[in-house]
Design an enzyme around this catalytic site. Structure first.
Site, PDB file in Angstrom:
ATOM      1  N   ASP A   1      35.135  42.202  36.978  1.00 21.26           N
ATOM      2  CA  ASP A   1      35.061  40.909  37.661  1.00 21.26           C
ATOM      3  C   ASP A   1      36.428  40.451  38.133  1.00 21.26           C
ATOM      4  O   ASP A   1      37.467  40.884  37.626  1.00 21.26           O
ATOM      5  CB  ASP A   1      34.403  39.852  36.774  1.00 21.26           C
ATOM      6  CG  ASP A   1      35.143  39.609  35.467  1.00 21.26           C
ATOM      7  OD1 ASP A   1      35.700  40.569  34.898  1.00 21.26           O
ATOM      8  OD2 ASP A   1      35.173  38.452  35.009  1.00 21.26           O
TER       9      ASP A   1
ATOM     10  N   GLU B   1      35.080  39.147  32.187  1.00 21.65           N
ATOM     11  CA  GLU B   1      36.356  38.998  31.489  1.00 21.65           C
ATOM     12  C   GLU B   1      37.084  37.723  31.879  1.00 21.65           C
ATOM     13  O   GLU B   1      37.723  37.075  31.050  1.00 21.65           O
ATOM     14  CB  GLU B   1      37.253  40.212  31.786  1.00 21.65           C
ATOM     15  CG  GLU B   1      38.547  40.265  30.977  1.00 21.65           C
ATOM     16  CD  GLU B   1      39.727  39.537  31.620  1.00 21.65           C
ATOM     17  OE1 GLU B   1      40.747  39.353  30.949  1.00 21.65           O
ATOM     18  OE2 GLU B   1      39.617  39.139  32.807  1.00 21.65           O
TER      19      GLU B   1
END
Length: 377
Positions: A75, A138
């Site tokens: 991400d 994350e």
């Protein structure tokens, strides 16, 4: 290796829009899974939530030797308000840089890890084997790796850990942990001309903010990370000027070291703020701390051309990584944060990564895989 393969893979990873929220990491995870599976890696795709997948890929692992683990995330953060001068998902290469959201943080590092792992097994075998763990979710507090460790039971064992966050390929052996909290105070509303009939939640919050400011940790200095810190970063409360507010809240950001006991710190802070303040813990992640004397750190230093005692080392980082969860899950194995991205470019408009840093990271990662098994302590 011809660097065109590394550039093309980085471009491909950048083409996936994995801005978090919402993430949408399924597409990039499946693409990487197919690439690694075709090269003989055993691949798993645990689910974080619908449309969001983690990737675990491993090769050469035996029952008597724990592998080296490479950690990354899929991400990326939003683009921001400022207009980009390049396509944030295009991977334009210009003036020795590759541009795109996540080029440094950290799809460039993921690409280098993938190709390094694949090529290491073409050039030799690793007695320790290698495992790649690439996570969803994350960027908003390492939620993905926490969920993966708690729910999957598939992360195995590790002999050492590399976290590919942006360090310009300068190895760091630690970073502070964090406790993020939202603090809430309640009161009783009344007309502001008759405040004695109400109970002012903002006053309660203000008193607690000052107590938080004056909080003392009473811990020894960490030789790498220094002392813990506390900060109140946001506060809100009330609905209008002429009412007594019945609700207020503020945030608390504590950065911790290896000397900080998180449970004890939370208990002490709650006691000092008092029962009028309710604390909700949003993030609770321990620090990463590895001694320079560890053989794995010495190996990484050797590969990076760094002599022990060099100026600026040992190096610690100001930001959190998935290493907080993984080092603890792997029972304190040596962990090094090392990636090709420029730390100051993370999360910025027109984010880029130097192409030569990508190439360097690829060589460093491959040498770690090949040399760790034979490194003489």
């Amino acid at each position: 290796m011809d660097n065109s393969a590394l550039i093309e893979l980085t471009k491909k990873l950048l083409s996936f829009n994995t801005i978090n929220p919402p993430g949408n990491e399924e597409g990039i995870a499946r693409f990487c899974a197919e690439l690694l599976s075709a090269d003989g890696f055993e691949v798993k795709l645990p689910e974080f939530e619908p449309g969001r997948l983690h990737l675990i890929a491993e090769k050469g692992i035996t029952s008597h030797k724990a592998p080296v683990v490479f950690s990354g995330h899929f991400d990326v953060v939003p683009l921001g308000a400022a207009e980009w001068t390049t396509d944030p998902f295009g991977g334009e290469v210009r003036d020795g840089k590759i541009y795109g959201r996540g080029s440094g943080d950290m799809k460039g590092g993921v690409a280098a890890m993938i190709l390094a792992a694949m090529d290491a097994f073409r050039e030799g075998t690793s007695e320790y084997g290698v495992r790649l763990i690439f996570t969803a979710a994350e960027e908003l507090g390492c939620k993905g790796i926490e969920q993966l460790v708690k729910s999957s039971g598939e992360i195995g064992q590790a002999s050492a850990l590399i976290i590919g966050e942006p360090t310009s390929n300068m190895p760091a052996t630690g970073h502070k942990g964090a406790i993020y909290m939202n603090a809430v105070t309640k009161g009783k509303t009344a007309h502001s001309s008759m405040p004695h009939l109400g109970e002012n939640a903002i006053y309660k919050a203000a008193e607690s903010v000052l107590k938080a400011r004056d909080f003392r940790f009473n811990v020894q200095e960490d030789t790498l990370l220094g002392y813990p810190t506390i900060n109140v970063g946001k506060i809100s409360g009330g609905l209008n000027l002429n009412s007594v507010p019945d609700h207020a809240e503020f945030t608390i950001d504590i950065r911790t070291t290896s000397k900080t006991n998180h449970e004890e710190t939370l208990n002490r802070l709650a006691h000092e703020l008092g029962t009028e303040t309710n604390l909700e813990v949003l993030v609770n992640m321990t620090s990463v701390h590895t001694n320079e004397d560890e053989p794995f750190v010495r190996l990484v230093y050797d590969i990076c051309g760094i002599s022990r005692g060099s100026q600026g080392f040992p190096k610690a980082l100001p930001y959190l990584t998935d290493g907080s969860v993984l080092q603890k899950a792997y029972n304190g194995v040596p962990a090094v944060i090392l990636g090709p991205g420029e730390p100051e470019m993370a999360h910025k408009t027109d984010e880029y990564c130097y192409v030569n840093k990508l190439e360097e990271a690829y060589r460093i990662y491959k040498n770690i895989i090949l040399k760790w098994r034979n490194y003489i302590c």
